[in-house]
Design an enzyme around this catalytic site. Structure first.
Site, PDB file in Angstrom:
ATOM      1  N   ASP A  59      29.699  16.903  40.654  1.00 44.52           N
ATOM      2  CA  ASP A  59      30.450  15.542  41.176  1.00 44.52           C
ATOM      3  C   ASP A  59      29.877  15.205  42.507  1.00 44.52           C
ATOM      4  O   ASP A  59      29.611  15.934  43.583  1.00 44.52           O
ATOM      5  CB  ASP A  59      32.083  15.913  41.507  1.00 44.52           C
ATOM      6  N   ASP A 111      28.927   9.612  38.438  1.00 43.69           N
ATOM      7  CA  ASP A 111      28.565  10.811  39.523  1.00 43.69           C
ATOM      8  C   ASP A 111      29.250  11.953  39.038  1.00 43.69           C
ATOM      9  O   ASP A 111      29.176  12.778  39.742  1.00 43.69           O
ATOM     10  CB  ASP A 111      29.223  10.106  40.820  1.00 43.69           C
ATOM     11  N   GLU A 112      29.527  12.281  37.701  1.00 41.61           N
ATOM     12  CA  GLU A 112      30.058  13.672  37.418  1.00 41.61           C
ATOM     13  C   GLU A 112      29.572  13.786  35.822  1.00 41.61           C
ATOM     14  O   GLU A 112      29.311  12.975  34.991  1.00 41.61           O
ATOM     15  CB  GLU A 112      31.712  13.272  37.223  1.00 41.61           C
ATOM     16  N   CYS A 166      32.706 -18.071  -0.381  1.00 41.23           N
ATOM     17  CA  CYS A 166      33.144 -18.164  -1.687  1.00 41.23           C
ATOM     18  C   CYS A 166      34.442 -18.142  -1.820  1.00 41.23           C
ATOM     19  O   CYS A 166      35.471 -17.535  -1.396  1.00 41.23           O
ATOM     20  CB  CYS A 166      32.515 -16.625  -2.395  1.00 41.23           C
ATOM     21  N   CYS A 195      36.331 -14.658  -3.579  1.00 41.91           N
ATOM     22  CA  CYS A 195      36.214 -13.611  -2.954  1.00 41.91           C
ATOM     23  C   CYS A 195      36.218 -13.657  -1.293  1.00 41.91           C
ATOM     24  O   CYS A 195      36.219 -12.680  -0.483  1.00 41.91           O
ATOM     25  CB  CYS A 195      35.472 -12.476  -3.178  1.00 41.91           C
ATOM     26  N   HIS A 199      25.697 -14.565  -6.957  1.00 41.60           N
ATOM     27  CA  HIS A 199      26.908 -14.391  -6.548  1.00 41.60           C
ATOM     28  C   HIS A 199      27.945 -15.124  -7.520  1.00 41.60           C
ATOM     29  O   HIS A 199      28.886 -14.619  -8.087  1.00 41.60           O
ATOM     30  CB  HIS A 199      27.097 -14.836  -5.033  1.00 41.60           C
ATOM     31  N   HIS A 220      30.746 -13.592 -10.604  1.00 43.08           N
ATOM     32  CA  HIS A 220      31.934 -14.165 -10.711  1.00 43.08           C
ATOM     33  C   HIS A 220      32.318 -14.744 -12.166  1.00 43.08           C
ATOM     34  O   HIS A 220      33.268 -14.233 -12.770  1.00 43.08           O
ATOM     35  CB  HIS A 220      32.581 -15.097  -9.822  1.00 43.08           C
TER      36      HIS A 220
HETATM   37  N1  DCP Z   1      35.371   4.932  42.239  1.00 42.62           N
HETATM   38  C1  DCP Z   1      35.996   3.585  41.884  1.00 42.62           C
HETATM   39  N2  DCP Z   1      37.299   3.119  41.683  1.00 42.62           N
HETATM   40  C2  DCP Z   1      38.137   4.568  42.001  1.00 42.62           C
HETATM   41  C3  DCP Z   1      37.626   5.858  42.149  1.00 42.62           C
HETATM   42  C4  DCP Z   1      36.295   5.794  42.210  1.00 42.62           C
HETATM   43  O1  DCP Z   1      35.103   2.486  41.633  1.00 42.62           O
HETATM   44  N3  DCP Z   1      39.449   4.200  42.090  1.00 42.62           N
HETATM   45  C5  DCP Z   1      33.920   4.932  42.133  1.00 42.62           C
HETATM   46  C6  DCP Z   1      33.416   5.049  43.766  1.00 42.62           C
HETATM   47  C7  DCP Z   1      33.139   6.412  43.589  1.00 42.62           C
HETATM   48  C8  DCP Z   1      32.677   6.881  42.493  1.00 42.62           C
HETATM   49  O2  DCP Z   1      33.289   5.968  41.520  1.00 42.62           O
HETATM   50  O3  DCP Z   1      31.864   6.544  44.717  1.00 42.62           O
HETATM   51  C9  DCP Z   1      32.700   8.244  41.914  1.00 42.62           C
HETATM   52  O4  DCP Z   1      34.111   8.502  42.004  1.00 42.62           O
HETATM   53  P1  DCP Z   1      34.636  10.206  42.703  1.00 42.62           P
HETATM   54  O5  DCP Z   1      36.179   9.879  42.260  1.00 42.62           O
HETATM   55  O6  DCP Z   1      33.804  11.311  42.443  1.00 42.62           O
HETATM   56  O7  DCP Z   1      34.714   9.823  44.263  1.00 42.62           O
HETATM   57  P2  DCP Z   1      33.548   9.820  45.279  1.00 42.62           P
HETATM   58  O8  DCP Z   1      32.351  10.382  44.684  1.00 42.62           O
HETATM   59  O9  DCP Z   1      33.417   8.459  45.963  1.00 42.62           O
HETATM   60  O10 DCP Z   1      33.829  10.944  46.499  1.00 42.62           O
HETATM   61  P3  DCP Z   1      34.096  12.386  46.236  1.00 42.62           P
HETATM   62  O11 DCP Z   1      33.426  13.089  47.159  1.00 42.62           O
HETATM   63  O12 DCP Z   1      35.541  12.795  46.369  1.00 42.62           O
HETATM   64  O13 DCP Z   1      33.854  12.807  44.686  1.00 42.62           O
HETATM   65 MG    MG Z   2      32.312  12.136  43.300  1.00 43.10          MG
END
Ligand code: DCP
Ligand code: MG
Length: 597
Positions: free
Chosen positions: A18, A109-110, A500, A503, A518, A522
């Site tokens: 993350d 980001d995850e 059609c 159908c 077609h 029919h």
């Molecule tokens: N995000 C968003 N709205 C939210 C939560 C997050 O748009 N309600 C976006 C902004 C964040 C990104 O998603 O930067 C990733 O979410 P995270 O929950 O991972 O939060 P962060 O990366 O910012 O912080 P952390 O260090 O806690 O992971």
């Molecule tokens: Mg994050």
């Protein structure tokens, strides 16, 4: 609980990563003057994330910006820039790829990585992989991330949060270690347990930690669904996903463009060419080819129309796409448009040899078994392309694939998604019509014509008119056809020029050969149904023989007239006969006709 315990798998090593304060970190990287400052990405109405400096003041994601300002008077705001975040996300994914090509990205980001193989192949621990991966991400992006390593995904995610930011936490693949870890863990830390569930469990059942889930197992089983109770108990036992879920196969791929409304046809065809190119790029990037091409149009009046064509072979070149797209668009001209879209469905992977279909289509089957029969041998699902071109269109579908199971498989959902964001007046009505007509075909194939002038806007009304005709004028369709067939047989069947009336199948005016076929289908169907009503009548095979002996419309007219002159069965009688199991299978029907020839 014993059953769940039996499913425990400690053989896998999962890593969850993350990024730290992702959007804020990217913004700081792009503008180093922001470094060390309390930073919020978003606006006065909403904050998407805050830097760790701002978090010290209580500034959080999903908080209105003005509250953030109250909490932290020096808070600096930056507008989000999603292109940037996507760019950095792609860089991180390149790193993930080298550790687990099947990594699961759950957001920009995850991601979850199954690092079992890496650990075995390189004889290194999960901890070593975590350290190495974090360093690689930093080197690639200049950003930091936090990592958790555990025997399953559920716990790995909890672990990645423990030493945030820029840290890691490793839980060994050991049952006792897992149970100890989860016993004191607040339930809110578990992905899937949000504020509401937490409150219910805490306030009603007094459950705050995962261990308490097991202590109150009987309540959970009594009060929640089996599925929810299983989940809660799994949480208490520290169980989570260990297998990489099978990737859902992509069902369709498409693109669309909105522009200032124009009726300039050369401009529209230019835009269509651009769309075809984009679609080609996207298909080729993913190594895909497709069979059903859907053209979506939004007129200047915000009416949404969709037209689709199913090609004989799989295509993905701009030239091929454009041939069919142009044909579909031409059939709608002239019109003023504000949006155009192209979508390809019925996809197959170019790498997948097995899907290079060599299976005979039903029309090829009929053509090869008896060339005289091919016209009648076609059906709605597979309309013969008389021209015999390899990539010739074989069928045209409604956008939801109701009438073409072939293209409907898999595509329908995606194709409906295609329209999710459009205020569509046309499509639901079109569906009504299709449903109505399907009903009509089942209960009574005899539908009046005279609908050629119906406007799209009048489709609902048209259906009503047809309905009353169906009830009052049973048998009129054949009569009408006889009248009209003195010109081109079948033309009278096309409501508003392309639907059609029997159908609901759509064939724009550009598809003349397919329309002819077609109509013939029919026609054959109506003959067959008559045979069903009164299988003793010899006239049916006679009629078909006449029809097959001639390519001109006049015999058809005669046949229709003959039909007209026969006593038209009442709808009740038809219904009764079809239920009575007298229905002759189509192959037997054609075999009989062949004999008569
Ligand atoms: N995000 C968003 N709205 C939210 C939560 C997050 O748009 N309600 C976006 C902004 C964040 C990104 O998603 O930067 C990733 O979410 P995270 O929950 O991972 O939060 P962060 O990366 O910012 O912080 P952390 O260090 O806690 O992971
Ligand atoms: Mg994050």
């Amino acid at each position: 609980m014993l059953e769940l315990e039996a499913s425990r798998d400690l053989s896998k090593i999962w890593l969850h990563t993350d990024m730290d304060a992702f959007y804020a970190a990217v913004e700081t990287l792009e503008d180093p003057s922001l470094k060390g400052k309390p930073l919020a990405v978003g606006s006065m109405s909403m904050i998407t994330t805050a830097s760790y400096e701002a978090r010290k003041f209580g500034v959080r994601a999903a908080m209105p910006g003005f509250i953030g300002c109250k909490l932290c008077p020096g808070l600096v705001f930056v507008r989000p820039n999603f292109e940037r975040y996507t760019h950095y996300s792609e860089l991180t994914r390149k790193v993930f790829q080298s550790y687990d090509p099947s990594f699961i990205a759950t957001s920009l980001d995850e991601a979850y990585l199954n690092i079992t193989s890496v650990c075995i192949e390189r004889s290194i621990t999960g901890e070593e992989v975590a350290t190495e991966l974090r360093a690689a991400i930093h080197q690639e992006t200049g950003l930091t991330c936090s990592v958790g390593v555990a025997p399953n995904r559920m716990i790995a995610k909890v672990c990645s949060d423990i030493n945030k930011p820029n840290g890691q936490f490793i839980l060994p693949n050991d049952r006792e270690a897992v149970l100890t870890f989860v016993y004191t863990l607040p339930i809110r830390k578990i992905g899937g347990i949000g504020k509401v569930t937490e409150q219910k469990l805490r306030q009603v059942l007094g459950i705050s930690t995962c261990q308490e889930m097991l202590q109150k197992a009987a309540f959970l089983c009594a009060l929640f669904s089996e599925c929810s109770a299983d989940f809660f108990l799994s949480v208490g036992l520290g169980l989570g996903g260990t297998e990489t879920p099978k990737q859902r196969q992509r069902k369709s791929i498409g693109c669309e463009r909105t522009f200032i409304a124009t009726d300039d046809s050369s401009l529209l065809f230019e835009k269509l060419a651009n769309l075809a190119e984009n679609l080609m790029d996207d298909l080729q990037k993913e190594g895909l080819k497709g069979k059903t091409l859907t053209l979506k149009l939004k007129t200047a009046d915000f009416e949404v129309r969709t037209r689709a064509v199913t090609t004989r072979g799989y295509i993905n070149s701009k030239e091929d796409i454009l041939i069919y797209a142009t044909k579909l668009l031409k059939a709608e001209m002239p019109l003023s448009l504000r949006l155009m879209g192209l979508r390809m469905s019925q996809l197959h992977d170019e790498k997948d040899d097995s899907s290079t279909s060599t299976q005979k289509t039903i029309d090829i089957f009929f053509r090869s078994s008896n060339s005289n029969l091919n016209v009648n041998g076609t059906n709605v699902q597979s309309i013969t392309n008389i021209s015999g071109q390899d990539n010739g269109p074989i069928s045209v579908t409604t956008e939801d694939g109701y009438l073409v199971p072939d293209s409907g498989t898999g595509a329908s959902t995606d194709q409906q998604d295609f329209f999710v964001h459009d205020e569509s007046i046309f499509i639901p009505e079109q569906r009504n019509l299709v449903n109505y007509n399907n009903e009509a075909v089942l209960s009574n194939p005899v539908i009046g014509d005279g609908l050629g002038g119906a406007k799209i806007d009048d489709v609902t009304h048209t259906a009503k008119v047809m309905n009353s005709e169906k009830l009052d004028d049973v048998g009129q369709f054949i009569s009408h056809e006889a009248t009209a067939s003195s010109g081109k047989p079948g033309q009278q069947l096309w409501i508003d020029g392309y639907i059609c009336s029997i159908c609901g199948f759509e064939l724009p005016p550009g598809f003349e050969e397919e329309r002819q076929e077609h109509s013939d289908f029919h026609f054959a169907e109506s003959l067959q149904q008559e045979e069903t009503v009164d299988s003793k009548r010899p006239i049916c095979s006679e009629r078909l023989a006449e029809k097959q002996c001639s390519t001109t419309p006049s015999p058809k007219k005669k046949l229709a007239e003959k039909q007209c002159s026969t006593t038209t069965p009442s709808p009740k009688k038809k219904l009764k006969s079809s239920k009575g199991g007298k229905h002759i299978p189509i192959d037997a029907f054609f075999a009989k006709c062949k004999k008569n020839l």
